[in-house]
Design an enzyme around this catalytic site. Structure first.
Site, PDB file in Angstrom:
ATOM      1  N   ARG A  15       0.830  -1.197   0.000  1.00  0.00           N
ATOM      2  CA  ARG A  15       0.000   0.000   0.000  1.00  0.00           C
ATOM      3  C   ARG A  15       0.872   1.259   0.000  1.00  0.00           C
ATOM      4  O   ARG A  15       2.065   1.200   0.268  1.00  0.00           O
ATOM      5  CB  ARG A  15      -0.917   0.008   1.234  1.00  0.00           C
ATOM      6  CG  ARG A  15      -2.022  -1.033   1.187  1.00  0.00           C
ATOM      7  CD  ARG A  15      -2.788  -1.117   2.484  1.00  0.00           C
ATOM      8  NE  ARG A  15      -1.998  -1.741   3.543  1.00  0.00           N
ATOM      9  CZ  ARG A  15      -2.440  -1.932   4.791  1.00  0.00           C
ATOM     10  NH1 ARG A  15      -3.648  -1.528   5.139  1.00  0.00           N
ATOM     11  NH2 ARG A  15      -1.667  -2.517   5.692  1.00  0.00           N
ATOM     12  N   LYS A  75       1.871   1.653   7.377  1.00  0.00           N
ATOM     13  CA  LYS A  75       2.180   0.823   8.542  1.00  0.00           C
ATOM     14  C   LYS A  75       3.154   1.527   9.470  1.00  0.00           C
ATOM     15  O   LYS A  75       3.848   2.465   9.096  1.00  0.00           O
ATOM     16  CB  LYS A  75       2.768  -0.513   8.091  1.00  0.00           C
ATOM     17  CG  LYS A  75       1.756  -1.415   7.404  1.00  0.00           C
ATOM     18  CD  LYS A  75       0.533  -1.707   8.253  1.00  0.00           C
ATOM     19  CE  LYS A  75       0.837  -2.563   9.465  1.00  0.00           C
ATOM     20  NZ  LYS A  75      -0.381  -2.823  10.291  1.00  0.00           N
ATOM     21  N   TYR A  94      -0.716   4.243  10.738  1.00  0.00           N
ATOM     22  CA  TYR A  94      -1.114   3.263  11.749  1.00  0.00           C
ATOM     23  C   TYR A  94       0.092   3.006  12.653  1.00  0.00           C
ATOM     24  O   TYR A  94       1.185   2.735  12.163  1.00  0.00           O
ATOM     25  CB  TYR A  94      -1.534   1.935  11.104  1.00  0.00           C
ATOM     26  CG  TYR A  94      -2.853   1.975  10.383  1.00  0.00           C
ATOM     27  CD1 TYR A  94      -4.041   2.220  11.058  1.00  0.00           C
ATOM     28  CD2 TYR A  94      -2.920   1.750   9.005  1.00  0.00           C
ATOM     29  CE1 TYR A  94      -5.252   2.246  10.391  1.00  0.00           C
ATOM     30  CE2 TYR A  94      -4.129   1.769   8.331  1.00  0.00           C
ATOM     31  CZ  TYR A  94      -5.295   2.032   9.031  1.00  0.00           C
ATOM     32  OH  TYR A  94      -6.498   2.058   8.365  1.00  0.00           O
ATOM     33  N   HIS A  96      -0.420   1.354  16.280  1.00  0.00           N
ATOM     34  CA  HIS A  96      -0.713   0.189  17.123  1.00  0.00           C
ATOM     35  C   HIS A  96       0.329   0.052  18.242  1.00  0.00           C
ATOM     36  O   HIS A  96       0.938  -1.000  18.442  1.00  0.00           O
ATOM     37  CB  HIS A  96      -0.780  -1.093  16.287  1.00  0.00           C
ATOM     38  CG  HIS A  96      -1.834  -1.068  15.226  1.00  0.00           C
ATOM     39  ND1 HIS A  96      -3.180  -1.045  15.510  1.00  0.00           N
ATOM     40  CD2 HIS A  96      -1.740  -1.037  13.862  1.00  0.00           C
ATOM     41  CE1 HIS A  96      -3.868  -1.012  14.382  1.00  0.00           C
ATOM     42  NE2 HIS A  96      -3.026  -0.999  13.375  1.00  0.00           N
ATOM     43  N   GLU A 118      -5.472   4.696  13.729  1.00  0.00           N
ATOM     44  CA  GLU A 118      -6.425   3.789  14.385  1.00  0.00           C
ATOM     45  C   GLU A 118      -7.137   4.380  15.585  1.00  0.00           C
ATOM     46  O   GLU A 118      -8.114   3.806  16.077  1.00  0.00           O
ATOM     47  CB  GLU A 118      -5.741   2.469  14.789  1.00  0.00           C
ATOM     48  CG  GLU A 118      -4.781   2.568  15.959  1.00  0.00           C
ATOM     49  CD  GLU A 118      -3.366   2.927  15.558  1.00  0.00           C
ATOM     50  OE1 GLU A 118      -2.466   2.835  16.414  1.00  0.00           O
ATOM     51  OE2 GLU A 118      -3.142   3.299  14.382  1.00  0.00           O
ATOM     52  N   SER A 134     -10.607  -2.290   8.170  1.00  0.00           N
ATOM     53  CA  SER A 134     -11.353  -3.337   8.867  1.00  0.00           C
ATOM     54  C   SER A 134     -12.319  -4.027   7.914  1.00  0.00           C
ATOM     55  O   SER A 134     -12.520  -5.247   7.983  1.00  0.00           O
ATOM     56  CB  SER A 134     -12.123  -2.738  10.051  1.00  0.00           C
ATOM     57  OG  SER A 134     -11.242  -2.239  11.025  1.00  0.00           O
ATOM     58  N   ILE A 178     -16.902  -3.883  12.853  1.00  0.00           N
ATOM     59  CA  ILE A 178     -16.760  -3.799  11.402  1.00  0.00           C
ATOM     60  C   ILE A 178     -16.156  -5.073  10.838  1.00  0.00           C
ATOM     61  O   ILE A 178     -16.671  -5.661   9.883  1.00  0.00           O
ATOM     62  CB  ILE A 178     -15.887  -2.589  11.009  1.00  0.00           C
ATOM     63  CG1 ILE A 178     -16.491  -1.286  11.548  1.00  0.00           C
ATOM     64  CG2 ILE A 178     -15.738  -2.523   9.493  1.00  0.00           C
ATOM     65  CD1 ILE A 178     -17.828  -0.924  10.989  1.00  0.00           C
ATOM     66  N   VAL A 179     -15.045  -5.532  11.424  1.00  0.00           N
ATOM     67  CA  VAL A 179     -14.378  -6.748  10.930  1.00  0.00           C
ATOM     68  C   VAL A 179     -15.324  -7.938  11.012  1.00  0.00           C
ATOM     69  O   VAL A 179     -15.499  -8.690  10.046  1.00  0.00           O
ATOM     70  CB  VAL A 179     -13.090  -7.038  11.727  1.00  0.00           C
ATOM     71  CG1 VAL A 179     -12.545  -8.424  11.379  1.00  0.00           C
ATOM     72  CG2 VAL A 179     -12.037  -5.985  11.452  1.00  0.00           C
ATOM     73  N   ARG A 203     -25.912  -4.567  19.975  1.00  0.00           N
ATOM     74  CA  ARG A 203     -25.236  -4.844  18.707  1.00  0.00           C
ATOM     75  C   ARG A 203     -25.703  -6.168  18.122  1.00  0.00           C
ATOM     76  O   ARG A 203     -25.915  -6.286  16.908  1.00  0.00           O
ATOM     77  CB  ARG A 203     -23.711  -4.868  18.913  1.00  0.00           C
ATOM     78  CG  ARG A 203     -22.914  -5.151  17.649  1.00  0.00           C
ATOM     79  CD  ARG A 203     -23.202  -4.132  16.566  1.00  0.00           C
ATOM     80  NE  ARG A 203     -22.471  -4.410  15.327  1.00  0.00           N
ATOM     81  CZ  ARG A 203     -22.785  -3.892  14.164  1.00  0.00           C
ATOM     82  NH1 ARG A 203     -23.823  -3.059  14.060  1.00  0.00           N
ATOM     83  NH2 ARG A 203     -22.066  -4.171  13.092  1.00  0.00           N
ATOM     84  N   VAL A 239     -11.849  -8.792  17.499  1.00  0.00           N
ATOM     85  CA  VAL A 239     -12.105  -7.957  18.682  1.00  0.00           C
ATOM     86  C   VAL A 239     -11.206  -6.738  18.658  1.00  0.00           C
ATOM     87  O   VAL A 239     -10.014  -6.832  18.378  1.00  0.00           O
ATOM     88  CB  VAL A 239     -11.853  -8.771  19.974  1.00  0.00           C
ATOM     89  CG1 VAL A 239     -12.025  -7.897  21.197  1.00  0.00           C
ATOM     90  CG2 VAL A 239     -12.810  -9.959  20.035  1.00  0.00           C
ATOM     91  N   LEU A 240     -11.772  -5.581  18.957  1.00  0.00           N
ATOM     92  CA  LEU A 240     -10.989  -4.344  18.994  1.00  0.00           C
ATOM     93  C   LEU A 240     -11.354  -3.521  20.215  1.00  0.00           C
ATOM     94  O   LEU A 240     -12.528  -3.268  20.483  1.00  0.00           O
ATOM     95  CB  LEU A 240     -11.232  -3.503  17.740  1.00  0.00           C
ATOM     96  CG  LEU A 240     -10.600  -2.104  17.766  1.00  0.00           C
ATOM     97  CD1 LEU A 240      -9.084  -2.206  17.617  1.00  0.00           C
ATOM     98  CD2 LEU A 240     -11.184  -1.212  16.689  1.00  0.00           C
ATOM     99  N   VAL A 269      -4.484  -9.294  15.498  1.00  0.00           N
ATOM    100  CA  VAL A 269      -3.088  -9.568  15.862  1.00  0.00           C
ATOM    101  C   VAL A 269      -2.244  -8.293  15.913  1.00  0.00           C
ATOM    102  O   VAL A 269      -1.284  -8.199  16.683  1.00  0.00           O
ATOM    103  CB  VAL A 269      -2.468 -10.617  14.916  1.00  0.00           C
ATOM    104  CG1 VAL A 269      -2.259 -10.048  13.509  1.00  0.00           C
ATOM    105  CG2 VAL A 269      -1.175 -11.174  15.486  1.00  0.00           C
ATOM    106  N   ASP A 270      -2.600  -7.271  15.115  1.00  0.00           N
ATOM    107  CA  ASP A 270      -1.805  -6.036  15.157  1.00  0.00           C
ATOM    108  C   ASP A 270      -2.073  -5.228  16.428  1.00  0.00           C
ATOM    109  O   ASP A 270      -1.372  -4.252  16.709  1.00  0.00           O
ATOM    110  CB  ASP A 270      -2.023  -5.178  13.910  1.00  0.00           C
ATOM    111  CG  ASP A 270      -3.474  -4.836  13.654  1.00  0.00           C
ATOM    112  OD1 ASP A 270      -4.334  -5.191  14.486  1.00  0.00           O
ATOM    113  OD2 ASP A 270      -3.760  -4.204  12.618  1.00  0.00           O
ATOM    114  N   MET A 301      -3.050  -7.696   6.669  1.00  0.00           N
ATOM    115  CA  MET A 301      -3.823  -8.439   5.677  1.00  0.00           C
ATOM    116  C   MET A 301      -4.193  -7.602   4.448  1.00  0.00           C
ATOM    117  O   MET A 301      -4.037  -8.061   3.313  1.00  0.00           O
ATOM    118  CB  MET A 301      -5.085  -9.032   6.321  1.00  0.00           C
ATOM    119  CG  MET A 301      -4.802 -10.170   7.276  1.00  0.00           C
ATOM    120  SD  MET A 301      -6.281 -10.732   8.149  1.00  0.00           S
ATOM    121  CE  MET A 301      -7.269 -11.338   6.802  1.00  0.00           C
TER     122      MET A 301
END
Length: 373
Positions: A15, A75, A94, A96, A118, A134, A178-179, A203, A239-240, A269-270, A301
Site C-alpha cells: 500500500r 504501517k 497506523y 498500534h 487507528e 477493517s 466492522i471486521v 449490537r 475484537v478491537l 493480531v496487530d 492483511m
C-alpha cells in the site's frame, strides 16, 4: 507544509499513504510533496503519475524523512526507520503502540508527533480511518480462512459452503464490529453456517436484523466460547479495543478442545491478538501450526490487495491529512476533536491513556486536556 511519502518496507506491504490524486489535492492547498521512488508501484501508481500531479521523486527513504515536516505512511515504522524520525516531525500512520513496546519507546525517544490512524475517533465513537481497512480485513479473513481449510494446507479439508447433501462449514466470529460484520457477511454469502459473538446485546440485535438466516448471534462469554470452538471449522478473531491490547478470548489450553485442522484467523493480531497462541506473521509465511490447529496471523492483511486497500484508505485519510497540512498539528487537533484523539505520543510524552497503560508508562493527561496545545 512539506509532505513526505516513503515506500513501505514492512514485509509484503504494497500500500501507499498518498495517491497521485492526493498529491494533486495537497498541491492545490499550497503544499510540497516528496515521494520515494517506486512508493506507489505496489498499488498500481507509477513515479510518472506522481510527477504529473506535482510530486517530486526522491531516491531513498533517508531523503524523504530528512526533508519532510509531515510523514504519511500506512504501517508503523520498523526498527530501521526509528533513527530517521526526528523531533517535532509529524508522523501520520497506523501505529498500534499497544502491541509494540520497542516502537513505543523509540517514538518517545524521537520526540516526534505520532498521530495514529487507528485512534482518530468521531463523536459516535466510530473510527473513520480504521473502518476501511477493517472492512477489507474482515472480508479477507474468510477468503484466507476458506483457503487454509483445504487439506494440502493442513486444514480440515472442508468446503466452506458445502454442497447439496453435505453440510457447510461452521464459522465462528468473535466480535460484532466492522471486521466481524464483514466476515460474517462473506461467510454467509458463501453458504457457511455462521455464529457471531459479541458482548453487546444491542449490537447483536442489530446484527440479527440485517444478517441472513444462516447467521446466528450469541452473547460472548467464556462458557459460550468454550462450547462454540468445539464445533467450529473456522474461527475469526475480530475484537478491537481502540488503542489498547485485545483481550485473549481463546487460550493455549483451549486448542485441545478444537478439531485437528481447525483454522484460526486473528485479525486483531496487530493489537496483540485475541487468541493467545497467535503471533504476527507475514504474507510470505502466513501460517503456523500449534496442536494441529492452523493459525493465520498476518498483521497487514489488506496489504495483499493493495489497489483496493490504498484507495479505500486514502479516501478516508486525505481530508484529515489536508487539515494537518493546512493548519499544523497543534491547531488542527485543537479545532478537530477527531484528530485530537489520534494523538498518541507528542514530544516525548504519551498522551493516549491506553498506550501508557499497555506498558505501564507515564500518561501526560494535562497535554491531552489542554484545549490550545
Amino acid at each position: 507544509m512539506i509532505i513526505g511519502v516513503p515506500k513501505e518496507i514492512k514485509n509484503n506491504e504494497n500500500r501507499v499513504a498518498l495517491t497521485p490524486a492526493g498529491v494533486a489535492e495537497m498541491k492545490k492547498n499550497g503544499h510540497e510533496v516528496y515521494v520515494q521512488t517506486a512508493a506507489g508501484e505496489g498499488s498500481g501508481f507509477s513515479d510518472q503519475e506522481y510527477i504529473a500531479y506535482g510530486a517530486q521523486i526522491l531516491g531513498t527513504i533517508e531523503e524523504v524523512y530528512a526533508v519532510a515536516e509531515m510523514i504519511m505512511k500506512v504501517k508503523e515504522p520498523i526498527a530501521s526507520e526509528y533513527n530517521l524520525i526526528r523531533k517535532d516531525q509529524l508522523v501520520f500512520t497506523y501505529f498500534h503502540f499497544a502491541s509494540s513496546e520497542p516502537l513505543t519507546h523509540a517514538m518517545i525517544k524521537s520526540e516526534a508527533i505520532c498521530l495514529a490512524y487507528e485512534t482518530v475517533e468521531k463523536a459516535d465513537r466510530s473510527l473513520p480511518l480504521l473502518i476501511p481497512m477493517s472492512e477489507v480485513a474482515g472480508r479477507m479473513s474468510i477468503q484466507e480462512g476458506a483457503k487454509y481449510l483445504e487439506k494440502p494446507l493442513k486444514g480440515r479439508g472442508i468446503l466452506l459452503g458445502g454442497v447439496p447433501g453435505v453440510p457447510p462449514a461452521k464459522v465462528l466470529v468473535l466480535g460484532g464490529g466492522i471486521v466481524g460484520t464483514q466476515a460474517a457477511k462473506m461467510a454467509a454469502g458463501l453458504g457457511a453456517q455462521v455464529t457471531i459473538m459479541d458482548v453487546s446485546l444491542p449490537r447483536l440485535r442489530q446484527l440479527s436484523e440485517i444478517m441472513p438466516a444462516n447467521v446466528m448471534t450469541i452473547i460472548s462469554n467464556s462458557y459460550n466460547i468454550q462450547n462454540a470452538i468445539k464445533e467450529a471449522d473456522l474461527i475469526i478473531g475480530a475484537v478491537l479495543i481502540p488503542g489498547a491490547k485485545a483481550p485473549n478470548l481463546i487460550t493455549r489450553e483451549m486448542l485441545k478442545d478444537m478439531r485437528p485442522g481447525t483454522v484460526l484467523v486473528d485479525v486483531a493480531v496487530d493489537q496483540g491478538g485475541c487468541i493467545e497462541t497467535c503471533e504476527p506473521t507475514t504474507h510470505e509465511n502466513p501460517t503456523f501450526i500449534i496442536d494441529d490447529i492452523v493459525h493465520y496471523c498476518v498483521a497487514n492483511m489488506p496489504g495483499a490487495v493493495p489497489y483496493t486497500s490504498t484507495l479505500a484508505l486514502t479516501n478516508a485519510t486525505l481530508p484529515y491529512a489536508v487539515q494537518l497540512a493546512n493548519k499544523g498539528w497543534k491547531k488542527a487537533c485543537a479545532e478537530n476533536a477527531e484528530l485530537k484523539k489520534g494523538l498518541n505520543i507528542a514530544n516525548g510524552k504519551i498522551v493516549y491513556k491506553e498506550v501508557a497503560e499497555a506498558w505501564n508508562l507515564p500518561f501526560d493527561e494535562e497535554l491531552v486536556l489542554e484545549p490550545n496545545f
